[in-house]
Design a protein around this motif. Structure first.
Motif, PDB file in Angstrom:
ATOM      1  N   THR A 272       1.466 -11.436  24.447  1.00 37.79           N
ATOM      2  CA  THR A 272       2.458 -10.476  23.974  1.00 37.79           C
ATOM      3  C   THR A 272       2.905 -10.838  22.566  1.00 37.79           C
ATOM      4  OG1 THR A 272       3.236 -10.269  26.252  1.00 37.79           O
ATOM      5  CG2 THR A 272       4.643  -9.359  24.534  1.00 37.79           C
ATOM      6  N   HIS A 273       3.006  -9.827  21.710  1.00 45.90           N
ATOM      7  CA  HIS A 273       3.530 -10.092  20.379  1.00 45.90           C
ATOM      8  C   HIS A 273       4.393  -8.931  19.900  1.00 45.90           C
ATOM      9  CE1 HIS A 273       0.400  -7.650  18.116  1.00 45.90           C
ATOM     10  NE2 HIS A 273      -0.246  -7.874  19.227  1.00 45.90           N
ATOM     11  N   LEU A 274       5.133  -9.188  18.813  1.00 39.43           N
ATOM     12  CA  LEU A 274       6.135  -8.258  18.316  1.00 39.43           C
ATOM     13  C   LEU A 274       5.788  -7.776  16.918  1.00 39.43           C
ATOM     14  CD1 LEU A 274       9.357 -10.293  19.220  1.00 39.43           C
ATOM     15  CD2 LEU A 274       8.368  -8.434  20.544  1.00 39.43           C
ATOM     16  N   ILE A 275       6.003  -6.483  16.681  1.00 42.52           N
ATOM     17  CA  ILE A 275       5.941  -5.925  15.339  1.00 42.52           C
ATOM     18  C   ILE A 275       7.327  -5.375  15.022  1.00 42.52           C
ATOM     19  CG2 ILE A 275       4.891  -4.202  13.833  1.00 42.52           C
ATOM     20  CD1 ILE A 275       2.394  -4.328  15.570  1.00 42.52           C
ATOM     21  N   ASP A 277       9.663  -3.750  11.998  1.00 45.97           N
ATOM     22  CA  ASP A 277       9.731  -3.134  10.661  1.00 45.97           C
ATOM     23  C   ASP A 277       8.414  -3.278   9.905  1.00 45.97           C
ATOM     24  OD1 ASP A 277      12.383  -2.544  11.260  1.00 45.97           O
ATOM     25  OD2 ASP A 277      13.139  -4.362  10.294  1.00 45.97           O
ATOM     26  N   GLY A 278       7.298  -3.133  10.628  1.00 45.76           N
ATOM     27  CA  GLY A 278       5.987  -3.164  10.011  1.00 45.76           C
ATOM     28  C   GLY A 278       5.352  -4.522   9.884  1.00 45.76           C
ATOM     29  N   THR A 279       6.082  -5.600  10.168  1.00 44.61           N
ATOM     30  CA  THR A 279       5.535  -6.953  10.115  1.00 44.61           C
ATOM     31  C   THR A 279       5.222  -7.434  11.517  1.00 44.61           C
ATOM     32  OG1 THR A 279       6.586  -7.631   8.039  1.00 44.61           O
ATOM     33  CG2 THR A 279       6.075  -9.375   9.591  1.00 44.61           C
ATOM     34  N   ASP A 280       3.988  -7.896  11.723  1.00 40.15           N
ATOM     35  CA  ASP A 280       3.570  -8.427  13.017  1.00 40.15           C
ATOM     36  C   ASP A 280       3.995  -9.885  13.098  1.00 40.15           C
ATOM     37  OD1 ASP A 280       2.244  -9.449  15.244  1.00 40.15           O
ATOM     38  OD2 ASP A 280       0.484  -8.185  14.946  1.00 40.15           O
ATOM     39  N   PHE A 281       4.955 -10.176  13.958  1.00 41.36           N
ATOM     40  CA  PHE A 281       5.491 -11.528  14.076  1.00 41.36           C
ATOM     41  C   PHE A 281       4.703 -12.393  15.046  1.00 41.36           C
ATOM     42  CE2 PHE A 281       8.903  -9.646  11.797  1.00 41.36           C
ATOM     43  CZ  PHE A 281       9.514 -10.696  11.123  1.00 41.36           C
ATOM     44  N   GLY A 282       3.646 -11.863  15.624  1.00 40.14           N
ATOM     45  CA  GLY A 282       2.777 -12.687  16.443  1.00 40.14           C
ATOM     46  C   GLY A 282       3.316 -12.909  17.840  1.00 40.14           C
ATOM     47  N   ALA A 283       2.704 -13.898  18.515  1.00 38.21           N
ATOM     48  CA  ALA A 283       3.013 -14.170  19.921  1.00 38.21           C
ATOM     49  C   ALA A 283       4.306 -14.957  20.026  1.00 38.21           C
ATOM     50  CB  ALA A 283       1.865 -14.935  20.559  1.00 38.21           C
ATOM     51  N   HIS A 296      16.389  -0.980  12.835  1.00 39.54           N
ATOM     52  CA  HIS A 296      15.077  -1.620  12.919  1.00 39.54           C
ATOM     53  C   HIS A 296      14.192  -0.868  13.906  1.00 39.54           C
ATOM     54  CE1 HIS A 296      16.711  -5.171  10.855  1.00 39.54           C
ATOM     55  NE2 HIS A 296      17.772  -5.020  11.631  1.00 39.54           N
ATOM     56  N   SER A 297      12.870  -0.884  13.608  1.00 40.54           N
ATOM     57  CA  SER A 297      11.864  -0.387  14.536  1.00 40.54           C
ATOM     58  C   SER A 297      11.146  -1.588  15.135  1.00 40.54           C
ATOM     59  CB  SER A 297      10.867   0.527  13.816  1.00 40.54           C
ATOM     60  OG  SER A 297      11.500   1.685  13.333  1.00 40.54           O
ATOM     61  N   VAL A 298      11.045  -1.611  16.466  1.00 40.94           N
ATOM     62  CA  VAL A 298      10.451  -2.742  17.176  1.00 40.94           C
ATOM     63  C   VAL A 298       9.334  -2.223  18.071  1.00 40.94           C
ATOM     64  CG1 VAL A 298      10.843  -4.631  18.809  1.00 40.94           C
ATOM     65  CG2 VAL A 298      12.633  -4.000  17.169  1.00 40.94           C
ATOM     66  N   ARG A 299       8.191  -2.893  18.013  1.00 38.79           N
ATOM     67  CA  ARG A 299       7.097  -2.592  18.932  1.00 38.79           C
ATOM     68  C   ARG A 299       6.708  -3.874  19.654  1.00 38.79           C
ATOM     69  NH1 ARG A 299       1.812   1.118  17.985  1.00 38.79           N
ATOM     70  NH2 ARG A 299       3.407   2.636  18.582  1.00 38.79           N
ATOM     71  N   VAL A 300       6.705  -3.835  20.982  1.00 40.68           N
ATOM     72  CA  VAL A 300       6.253  -4.950  21.811  1.00 40.68           C
ATOM     73  C   VAL A 300       4.885  -4.576  22.362  1.00 40.68           C
ATOM     74  CG1 VAL A 300       6.790  -6.473  23.752  1.00 40.68           C
ATOM     75  CG2 VAL A 300       8.658  -5.410  22.461  1.00 40.68           C
ATOM     76  N   ILE A 393       2.083 -14.774  10.645  1.00 40.42           N
ATOM     77  CA  ILE A 393       2.531 -13.401  10.778  1.00 40.42           C
ATOM     78  C   ILE A 393       1.699 -12.526   9.839  1.00 40.42           C
ATOM     79  CG2 ILE A 393       4.855 -14.119  11.402  1.00 40.42           C
ATOM     80  CD1 ILE A 393       5.788 -13.352   8.639  1.00 40.42           C
ATOM     81  N   ILE A 394       1.716 -11.215  10.098  1.00 43.37           N
ATOM     82  CA  ILE A 394       1.022 -10.251   9.253  1.00 43.37           C
ATOM     83  C   ILE A 394       2.094  -9.375   8.619  1.00 43.37           C
ATOM     84  CG2 ILE A 394      -0.750  -8.469   9.129  1.00 43.37           C
ATOM     85  CD1 ILE A 394      -1.856  -9.519  11.773  1.00 43.37           C
ATOM     86  N   HIS A 395       2.355  -9.617   7.349  1.00 46.70           N
ATOM     87  CA  HIS A 395       3.462  -8.979   6.662  1.00 46.70           C
ATOM     88  C   HIS A 395       3.170  -7.527   6.304  1.00 46.70           C
ATOM     89  CE1 HIS A 395       7.022 -11.228   5.804  1.00 46.70           C
ATOM     90  NE2 HIS A 395       6.398 -12.276   5.309  1.00 46.70           N
ATOM     91  N   ALA A 396       4.225  -6.720   6.326  1.00 49.73           N
ATOM     92  CA  ALA A 396       4.196  -5.455   5.610  1.00 49.73           C
ATOM     93  C   ALA A 396       4.282  -5.763   4.120  1.00 49.73           C
ATOM     94  CB  ALA A 396       5.378  -4.587   6.047  1.00 49.73           C
ATOM     95  N   SER A 397       3.726  -4.877   3.289  1.00 48.98           N
ATOM     96  CA  SER A 397       3.759  -5.096   1.848  1.00 48.98           C
ATOM     97  C   SER A 397       5.201  -5.069   1.342  1.00 48.98           C
ATOM     98  CB  SER A 397       2.937  -4.028   1.125  1.00 48.98           C
ATOM     99  OG  SER A 397       1.593  -4.051   1.546  1.00 48.98           O
ATOM    100  N   GLY A 398       5.458  -5.866   0.294  1.00 45.22           N
ATOM    101  CA  GLY A 398       6.780  -5.865  -0.310  1.00 45.22           C
ATOM    102  C   GLY A 398       7.313  -7.259  -0.551  1.00 45.22           C
TER     103      GLY A 398
END
Length: 473
Positions: A272-275, A277-283, A296-300, A393-398
Motif C-alpha cells: 500500500t502506498h499514498l499519493i 497532492d500529486g506526489t507519490d509518498f511510497g509504501a 489536500h487530495s489523497v489517494r491510497v 518518493i516520486i515528486h510532482a513538479s515544482g
C-alpha cells in the motif's frame, strides 16, 4: 538462442538512430510481431537532429486478453549514435522481447499484452513519453510494465523496481542468474511509467558501461545464455501477470482525521502506498502520515500479489491547528541531509534542482543503535513519523522543501532542511547528432552541480550511474 542470435545480428546491421534511416529496423520488428499473429501498430513521432527535424516510430504488437488489464513488455531499439552497433544496448533487449512474444503467441491469457519497441530512448526517453501521452486513457488499465534494457552481457541479471511496486518481484521465476533490487540503478523507459504512477520494473545485466555506447558493443561480445535466461524469466513473469484467475482488487477504506492524520485499512495483505497532492509518498503505514492545514487530495493504492489495484480517493480540508514543522525554532545539527547543497554552492550556483522526480529522503544520523530516537520527515509540511533513511518518493513538479528531525523523549534533538526544484523528466529538448557521426550533448548543463538522486537503497556508485543517465542532454 539461435533465434536470439539471428534477431540481434539483423538489428545490429541496421541503422537505428532516429531520423537517420531507422525505418527498416522498425519494419523488421513489426514484421516479426506480425508473423507471430500480433495486431501491430507503428506510431510516428518527431525528434530533433543536428540535420533538422525528423520522425521516428514506436512499434506496438498487441495480444488481446479475455478480460480487463494490460501487461506491457518493452525495449528500446534506438542506439546512442551512428557508430554504435548497440548489440547489448539494446538489440538484445528487443530480441528477448520478440522471443517472449513468440513463446506466448498461441497462449490464451486473461489480460492483454502489449509488446512495445520504443525509439528515442537515448535522448530523453522520448518514445515512451510519446506513447504514454498518446494513450493516457490506458494508464489505469496497465497492471505492470517490464522494461528490457541491456540483458546479454555479464553473468547476472538485475530486476529493479521501487518499493511501491515490490510485488512485481514476486512474479519473477527463481533463477541463479537473477538478483532482485529495490531501487533504480539505471535510467530507462521504466522511469516514464514511474513518472505516471504506473507499476514498472527494469531488467538489465551487470556488465556496466565498458562497452555500451561504443563501437565495440557488438554481437561477438554478448553472453547469449544470459539473454536466454532473461527470455525464460520474462515469459514466466508475463504468464503470471496476464493469467490472473482472481481479478478482484483489494478493498480500501479510510479517512483523514481532523488533525490531518491519514488512516486506512485494506481487506487483504497488499503493498500500500499514498499519493498526496500529486506526489507519490511510497509504501507507508496507516497513521504514519499527517497533512498540514489546508486542502489536500489523497489517494491510497493497494496492490495484491496479482497486481490487482484497489484505490481510495479522499479530499481533505485540514483546519489550521497551529501545528508547524520543527524548523520554526531549531537550527541544523545532530542530523544531516547528505545530498543538500551547501550555502557556498547555493550562493554560487543558485537553487538546487533535480532532473528526475525520484527523490531519496535520506539522512545521516542519529545512530541506528539508539532505540530511544526516531526520525521524522517533513515534505512540504507533510509529516512522516518514523521515516526510514533512503525512503524514495516520486515528486510532482515544482518547488519542494524537505526537513528531517531526530526526536527523543518528545524533544527535537537534531534537525536539518533543504529546498529544491523538481522538473519533469528531460524537460529540456534533446537532439540526436548524426552529421558528426556521434551523439553528443546539445548543450552543457546550466547547473554545474545538478543533483539527480535515485533510490537511496542502492549503493552510492549506482547513484552516480543514475545521475549520468538522467543528465544526458
Amino acid at each position: 538462442m539461435n533465434s536470439l542470435t539471428e534477431i540481434i545480428g539483423v538489428l545490429t546491421d541496421y541503422q537505428r538512430v532516429p531520423g537517420f534511416d531507422d525505418g527498416p529496423a522498425a519494419d523488421y520488428i513489426a514484421g516479426r510481431l506480425e508473423e507471430d499473429g500480433y495486431d501491430v501498430q507503428q506510431e510516428v513521432f518527431a525528434v530533433e537532429t543536428d540535420a533538422g527535424p525528423a520522425t521516428t516510430q514506436n512499434v506496438i504488437g498487441i495480444k488481446k486478453g479475455s478480460g480487463p488489464g494490460i501487461v506491457v513488455v518493452c525495449a528500446h531499439y534506438d542506439v546512442y549514435g551512428p557508430d554504435c552497433p548497440g548489440a547489448d544496448d539494446n538489440a538484445a533487449g528487443v530480441a528477448v522481447m520478440l522471443e517472449v512474444a513468440r513463446a506466448l503467441r498461441t497462449e490464451s491469457l486473461d489480460r492483454s499484452v502489449y509488446f512495445i519497441a520504443f525509439s528515442g530512448e537515448e535522448v530523453g526517453l522520448q518514445g515512451s513519453a510519446d506513447w504514454l501521452d498518446r494513450h493516457a486513457d490506458l494508464a489505469g488499465d496497465i497492471i505492470a510494465a517490464v522494461n528490457l534494457d541491456c540483458v546479454a552481457r555479464g553473468d547476472e541479471l538485475h530486476v529493479d523496481t521501487l518499493p511501491q511496486y515490490s510485488w512485481i518481484l514476486d512474479t519473477v521465476p527463481e533463477s541463479p542468474a537473477i538478483n532482485h533490487l529495490i531501487g533504480s540503478s539505471l535510467g530507462g523507459d521504466h522511469w516514464r511509467f514511474w513518472e505516471h504512477h504506473i507499476p514498472a520494473a527494469l531488467i538489465t545485466d551487470n556488465s556496466g558501461y565498458t562497452l555500451r555506447h561504443t563501437p565495440d558493443d557488438t554481437p561477438e561480445t554478448l553472453n547469449l545464455s544470459l539473454a536466454a535466461s532473461c527470455t525464460e524469466a520474462v515469459t514466466g513473469m508475463v504468464r503470471t501477470l496476464a493469467a490472473a484467475d482472481d481479478t478482484t482488487p483489494p478493498a480500501v477504506e479510510g479517512s483523514v482525521e481532523e488533525d490531518g492524520t491519514i488512516r486506512y485499512a485494506v481487506s487483504e495483505p497488499a503493498v500500500t502506498h499514498l499519493i498526496v497532492d500529486g506526489t507519490d509518498f511510497g509504501a507507508l503505514t496507516s497513521g504514519q502520515v499527517t497533512l498540514p492545514p489546508g486542502q489536500h487530495s489523497v489517494r491510497v493504492i493497494a496492490y495484491d500479489a496479482a497486481g490487482n489495484r484497489g484505490v481510495l480517493d479522499l479530499e481533505a480540508d485540514v483546519p489550521g491547528t497551529g501545528r508547524d514543522t520543527p524548523g520554526s525554532d531549531h537550527q541544523p545539527g545532530g542530523i544531516s541531509i547528505p545530498w543538500k547543497r551547501t550555502e557556498e554552492d547555493r550562493e554560487k550556483y543558485g537553487m538546487q534542482h533535480y532532473g528526475t522526480p525520484f527523490v531519496s529522503l535520506s539522512y545521516d544520523g542519529p545512530r541506528e543503535e539508539d532505540p530511544e530516537t526516531r526520525v521524522d520527515g517533513y515534505v512540504d509540511g507533510i509529516w512522516i513519523t518514523g521515516l526510514e533513511g533512503g525512503h524514495t518518493i516520486i515528486h510532482a513538479s515544482g518547488l519542494h522543501r524537505y526537513e528531517v528531525a531526530a526526536v527523543a523523549g518528545g524533544d527535537v534533538v537534531g534537525y536539518d532542511e533543504t529546498t529544491y526544484l523538481v522538473r519533469r523528466l528531460y524537460d529540456d529538448p534533446m537532439r540526436y547528432y548524426i552529421q558528426n557521426s556521434a551523439v553528443r550533448e546539445a548543450q552543457a548543463p546550466e547547473d554545474p552541480l545538478p543533483l539527480v538522486p535515485v533510490a537511496c537503497t542502492v549503493a552510492a556508485s549506482l547513484l552516480a550511474v543514475g545521475y549520468l543517465i538522467s543528465r544526458r542532454r
